[in-house]
Write a protein that holds these residues in place. Sequence first.
Motif, PDB file in Angstrom:
ATOM      1  N   ALA A  67      -3.401  -5.957 -17.238  1.00 53.33           N
ATOM      2  CA  ALA A  67      -2.715  -4.719 -17.611  1.00 53.33           C
ATOM      3  C   ALA A  67      -1.682  -4.976 -18.695  1.00 53.33           C
ATOM      4  CB  ALA A  67      -2.050  -4.092 -16.378  1.00 53.33           C
ATOM      5  N   PHE A  68      -0.955  -6.096 -18.573  1.00 55.63           N
ATOM      6  CA  PHE A  68       0.031  -6.440 -19.603  1.00 55.63           C
ATOM      7  C   PHE A  68      -0.653  -6.707 -20.933  1.00 55.63           C
ATOM      8  CE2 PHE A  68       2.526  -9.389 -22.095  1.00 55.63           C
ATOM      9  CZ  PHE A  68       3.792  -8.820 -22.064  1.00 55.63           C
ATOM     10  N   VAL A  69      -1.769  -7.419 -20.903  1.00 57.84           N
ATOM     11  CA  VAL A  69      -2.510  -7.721 -22.133  1.00 57.84           C
ATOM     12  C   VAL A  69      -2.992  -6.431 -22.788  1.00 57.84           C
ATOM     13  CG1 VAL A  69      -4.596  -8.790 -23.056  1.00 57.84           C
ATOM     14  CG2 VAL A  69      -3.191 -10.024 -21.391  1.00 57.84           C
ATOM     15  N   ILE A  70      -3.541  -5.523 -21.982  1.00 58.79           N
ATOM     16  CA  ILE A  70      -4.020  -4.238 -22.517  1.00 58.79           C
ATOM     17  C   ILE A  70      -2.874  -3.473 -23.167  1.00 58.79           C
ATOM     18  CG2 ILE A  70      -4.925  -1.969 -21.881  1.00 58.79           C
ATOM     19  CD1 ILE A  70      -6.592  -3.400 -19.731  1.00 58.79           C
ATOM     20  N   GLY A  71      -1.743  -3.404 -22.469  1.00 58.89           N
ATOM     21  CA  GLY A  71      -0.590  -2.695 -23.018  1.00 58.89           C
ATOM     22  C   GLY A  71      -0.099  -3.296 -24.315  1.00 58.89           C
ATOM     23  N   THR A  72      -0.073  -4.630 -24.390  1.00 59.82           N
ATOM     24  CA  THR A  72       0.382  -5.304 -25.609  1.00 59.82           C
ATOM     25  C   THR A  72      -0.552  -5.014 -26.773  1.00 59.82           C
ATOM     26  OG1 THR A  72       1.394  -7.073 -24.299  1.00 59.82           O
ATOM     27  CG2 THR A  72       0.930  -7.549 -26.609  1.00 59.82           C
ATOM     28  N   VAL A  73      -1.850  -5.053 -26.525  1.00 58.33           N
ATOM     29  CA  VAL A  73      -2.830  -4.786 -27.584  1.00 58.33           C
ATOM     30  C   VAL A  73      -2.726  -3.342 -28.067  1.00 58.33           C
ATOM     31  CG1 VAL A  73      -5.288  -4.618 -28.106  1.00 58.33           C
ATOM     32  CG2 VAL A  73      -4.424  -6.579 -26.815  1.00 58.33           C
ATOM     33  N   VAL A  74      -2.617  -2.408 -27.134  1.00 64.89           N
ATOM     34  CA  VAL A  74      -2.548  -0.982 -27.499  1.00 64.89           C
ATOM     35  C   VAL A  74      -1.284  -0.686 -28.297  1.00 64.89           C
ATOM     36  CG1 VAL A  74      -2.282   1.358 -26.579  1.00 64.89           C
ATOM     37  CG2 VAL A  74      -3.984  -0.185 -25.594  1.00 64.89           C
ATOM     38  N   LEU A 241       0.442   2.621 -17.001  1.00 64.44           N
ATOM     39  CA  LEU A 241      -0.811   3.391 -16.934  1.00 64.44           C
ATOM     40  C   LEU A 241      -2.003   2.457 -16.758  1.00 64.44           C
ATOM     41  CD1 LEU A 241      -0.141   6.028 -19.751  1.00 64.44           C
ATOM     42  CD2 LEU A 241       0.001   6.357 -17.272  1.00 64.44           C
ATOM     43  N   ALA A 242      -1.963   1.299 -17.415  1.00 58.20           N
ATOM     44  CA  ALA A 242      -3.036   0.327 -17.229  1.00 58.20           C
ATOM     45  C   ALA A 242      -3.066  -0.192 -15.791  1.00 58.20           C
ATOM     46  CB  ALA A 242      -2.865  -0.833 -18.205  1.00 58.20           C
ATOM     47  N   CYS A 243      -1.895  -0.362 -15.194  1.00 57.39           N
ATOM     48  CA  CYS A 243      -1.828  -0.782 -13.791  1.00 57.39           C
ATOM     49  C   CYS A 243      -2.444   0.274 -12.880  1.00 57.39           C
ATOM     50  CB  CYS A 243      -0.373  -1.045 -13.381  1.00 57.39           C
ATOM     51  SG  CYS A 243       0.335  -2.575 -14.037  1.00 57.39           S
ATOM     52  N   LEU A 244      -2.166   1.537 -13.161  1.00 55.59           N
ATOM     53  CA  LEU A 244      -2.771   2.612 -12.369  1.00 55.59           C
ATOM     54  C   LEU A 244      -4.291   2.589 -12.506  1.00 55.59           C
ATOM     55  CD1 LEU A 244      -0.375   5.651 -13.035  1.00 55.59           C
ATOM     56  CD2 LEU A 244      -0.444   4.138 -11.044  1.00 55.59           C
ATOM     57  N   ALA A 245      -4.780   2.411 -13.730  1.00 57.05           N
ATOM     58  CA  ALA A 245      -6.224   2.394 -13.966  1.00 57.05           C
ATOM     59  C   ALA A 245      -6.890   1.203 -13.289  1.00 57.05           C
ATOM     60  CB  ALA A 245      -6.503   2.381 -15.463  1.00 57.05           C
ATOM     61  N   ARG A 253       2.570  -5.075  -9.969  1.00 55.56           N
ATOM     62  CA  ARG A 253       2.785  -3.986 -10.930  1.00 55.56           C
ATOM     63  C   ARG A 253       4.216  -3.997 -11.442  1.00 55.56           C
ATOM     64  NH1 ARG A 253       1.825   2.096  -8.974  1.00 55.56           N
ATOM     65  NH2 ARG A 253       3.711   1.629  -7.777  1.00 55.56           N
ATOM     66  N   LEU A 254       5.174  -4.217 -10.558  1.00 55.96           N
ATOM     67  CA  LEU A 254       6.577  -4.283 -10.981  1.00 55.96           C
ATOM     68  C   LEU A 254       6.769  -5.386 -12.007  1.00 55.96           C
ATOM     69  CD1 LEU A 254       9.574  -3.495 -10.674  1.00 55.96           C
ATOM     70  CD2 LEU A 254       9.705  -5.134  -8.781  1.00 55.96           C
TER      71      LEU A 254
END
Length: 305
Positions: A67-74, A241-245, A253-254
């Motif tokens: 989720a962190f990786v996805i957020g960083t890329v986005v 949001l990525a964590c929710l998905a 998540r925290l």
Amino acid sequence: MGGVLAGFVPIWVLTAIGFVAARTDVLGDRAESVLGRFAFSLAMPAVLFTTLLDGSPADLANRGVLAFVIGTVVVGALGFAVQWRVFRRSPPDRVLGAMAGSYANAGNLGIPVAVGVLGDSSFVVAVLLFQPVVVMPLVLAAVEVGSGRRGSVARTLALLPVRNPLILGSLLGVACALLDVRLPDLVLEPVAALGAAAVPTALVALGLSLGAARPPRPGGRAELGAVVALKLLLHPLVVFLACLALDVTGPLRLAAVVCAALPTAQNVYVLARRYRPDPGLQRDAVLVSTAVSMVTLSVVVLLLR
């Protein structure tokens, strides 16, 4: 709420001590540089080495890290688009601007927050491996190519693990864990003692940098505001949001969202200063995001814990 605030109090107090020390000049002109190099080159690698030594490398590969990786890329892609379409920056400046909005200060501030607030530094270790080992080489390559200096890309990337003590300490810890190497207490105790100095030293150095920093440049406030908003607001939101998905819940998540809410890393300014004549945006992004994050990090932890 009291437990959350109790975790942040040492961070605020130690940073404030560094800030006052800078304003009163009790440690001299080179204190920030010396303490910063000590934390970066010796104390923090010791923390990362001992953390990875006691854990399993497989624990670093989980949905929270994804989720962190996805957020960083986005957020990095969005920052690149904003620098290109809105502020009309050159290709190297687009990359460096995007990095300022998505590259978290997982070292100087992330480790103290993880230890003091989250009670576990393993997630920060994963971030420290992902950012320098994956993100930094990609940024270096893009900036080198955009600046017309292609000949030095391969050499820069090859020497990165040796030149970055955080990466080196992490890789040594991973190697020892994978090979099941058991070091004697005679070796581990001095390393652990060195690592114990990482958090207070890094926070005092952070306060020194804030106390000695110049005010942000008067021009470019819109661009600076966009970069800080990307880092402190959009990055943690996209990771959440990525964590929710991905159905990431609880402490994982925290940890993911808190790491995304960390301010812009000082490495961004160091890198920008190497390639650009006036890295004012990156310098100001580090300064402003670090100051504001003292509030936003507390809010994120209060909302998610």
